[in-house]
Design an enzyme around this catalytic site. Structure first.
Site, PDB file in Angstrom:
ATOM      1  CD  GLU A 148      -2.842  -1.266   2.376  1.00  0.00           C
ATOM      2  OE1 GLU A 148      -2.703  -0.442   3.296  1.00  0.00           O
ATOM      3  OE2 GLU A 148      -3.701  -2.154   2.381  1.00  0.00           O
ATOM      4  CD  GLU A 194      -4.505  -8.028   1.917  1.00  0.00           C
ATOM      5  OE1 GLU A 194      -5.409  -7.374   2.470  1.00  0.00           O
ATOM      6  OE2 GLU A 194      -3.310  -7.697   1.960  1.00  0.00           O
TER       7      GLU A 194
END
Ligand code: XIL
Length: 308
Positions: free
Chosen positions: A113, A226
């Site tokens: 991220e 995920e």
């Protein structure tokens, strides 16, 4: 989930995890604050236990994550660093961990991220502290993290992982540009991970396929890292059916993309999902393959079908 072996429903959890999956990702136990809670003091106990479980059940382990803007220990973000000191701390963190798990982890999220939704790099501790000294437009910590990981393990698949880049748009474009430039500059990056935390029970898989193929054309593998498909409450048969369709389509899309090397879910059962945590519940929960009673949901069957 965290340390499932200590949960009251450990037996059920263990059965579902080992019975239906061939890989696992520790949810929090390999994050920076878990593995290096004090400077130079590594704590491998819980993470090792995940690895031992995986080995016992012939499952692969997906390491998550070496460098991130969240779940960092205080000693790291709370201190003031000179550039050489901080680079050395980064090197120590990454190489110690990758080396520790070298025999057992073949896939690491190296940087998580780093990109903002607007396609500009997130102004994280790492970006602010190490900057972009070589002026290539990419914060230096990203290249460094990948190089340190490669130093510690020649063969491991090194992943850049993010959310919100599954579909085309500013964020996906910026990540594509970054990964191309990193590769061109010799950074040892192998893959991009699309998290696939999907809200609202809508998703355009044609767009995903096109987007993902831009990455595979750039010479990168792609992973779904995920996945969960949150259901806005209440859960109804119609919404379960919509979720089921999306899960099946995701797995079919993954199989249709040559260079897509794996699909991971962010949990096993809706009973234990980060989507139940008050701070993340916005947009719904119940995004996984097993319901809160460990019963396989319609989406479980859809995934099974898609895997045939
Ligand atoms: C989440 C965990 O599931 C939570 O238990 C924790 O409190 C916060 O982090 N993207 C990621 C994961 O890369 O590390 C996040 O995991 C979920 C979003």
């Amino acid at each position: 989930m965290n340390n499932f072996w200590a949960a009251p429903d450990a037996a059920e959890y263990t059965r579902a995890l080992s019975g239906h999956f061939n890989a696992l990702t520790p949810e929090n136990q390999m994050k920076p604050d878990s593995l290096q809670p004090r400077r130079d003091t590594f704590q491998f106990g819980p993470a090792d236990r995940f690895v031992a479980f995986a080995k016992e059940h012939r499952m692969a382990v997906h390491g998550h994550t070496l460098v991130w803007h969240q779940q960092n220990p205080d000693w790291l973000e709370g201190a003031s660093w000179t550039r050489p000191e901080l680079i050395s701390a980064l090197s120590n963190h990454v190489t110690t961990i990758v080396a520790h798990f070298k025999e057992d982890i073949a896939l690491w999220d190296v940087v998580n991220e780093a990109m903002g939704d607007n396609g500009k790099f997130r102004d994280s501790f790492w970006k602010k502290s190490l900057g972009d000294d070589n002026h290539d437009g990419i914060p230096d910590y990203i290249d460094l993290a990948f190089r340190f990981a490669r130093q510690a393990d020649r063969d491991c698949i090194l992943v850049y992982n993010d959310y919100g880049a599954e579909h085309s748009g500013a964020k996906a474009d910026a990540i594509l540009k970054m990964t191309r430039e990193l590769k061109r500059g010799g950074t040892p990056i192998d893959a991009v991970g699309f998290q696939f935390h999907i809200k609202g029970l809508r998703f355009d898989f044609d767009d995903f396929r096109k987007n993902a193929r831009r990455f595979t054309s750039a010479g990168l593998k792609v992973f779904i890292t995920e996945a969960d498909f949150a259901i806005p409450p209440p859960v109804t048969p119609e919404k379960l059916a919509a979720q089921s369709k999306l899960c099946g389509e995701m797995v079919r899309a993954a199989r249709a993309i040559s260079g897509c090397a794996g699909v991971f879910w962010w949990g096993v059962t809706d009973r234990h999902s980060w989507l139940n945590m008050p701070e993340f519940v916005k947009g719904g929960a119940d995004g996984l393959l097993f319901d809160r009673e460990y019963t396989p949901k319609p989406c479980y069957r859809a995934v099974q079908e898609a895997l045939r």
